[in-house]
Design an enzyme around this catalytic site. Sequence first.
Site, PDB file in Angstrom:
ATOM      1  CB  CYS A  13      -1.253   0.359   1.341  1.00  0.00           C
ATOM      2  SG  CYS A  13      -0.407   0.239   2.965  1.00  0.00           S
ATOM      3  CB  ALA A  14       0.198   4.706   0.512  1.00  0.00           C
TER       4      ALA A  14
END
Length: 131
Positions: A91-92
Amino acid sequence: MKLLRVGLLWALSAFLTGALAQAPTPPPPDVTPAKAAKLIRKQQVVVLDVRTPEEYAASHLAGARNVNFKAADFAQQVATLDTTKTYLLYCASGNRSSKAAVVLRQQGVRKVVNAGALKDLQAAKPRLRVE
């Protein structure tokens, strides 16, 4: 006296069974960006980007499938995954992928690794292709 021991053993067994059944699912192992790159290059994993569709559209690892962790039907989406395959999530920042990995495990997927943040994967040696 024997009946009392049997009763106590039964009660202890029931308690432990209930306690274990309610134990939280542990998060899967994290892998380094270099290890993630190696797994991806050798095609040993299915890569899942658990960010939003907007984040995914901005950039993502080549070949990654977008499964939005914030979607209301996330658990239903991952319930359709092939439980015999190994999934690598990112993810981020690594936070959503860690939480998503726990959900995958709860849905019966046993082979899950958390690769963390996309920015770290982009900087991995050898570099991963980003689209």
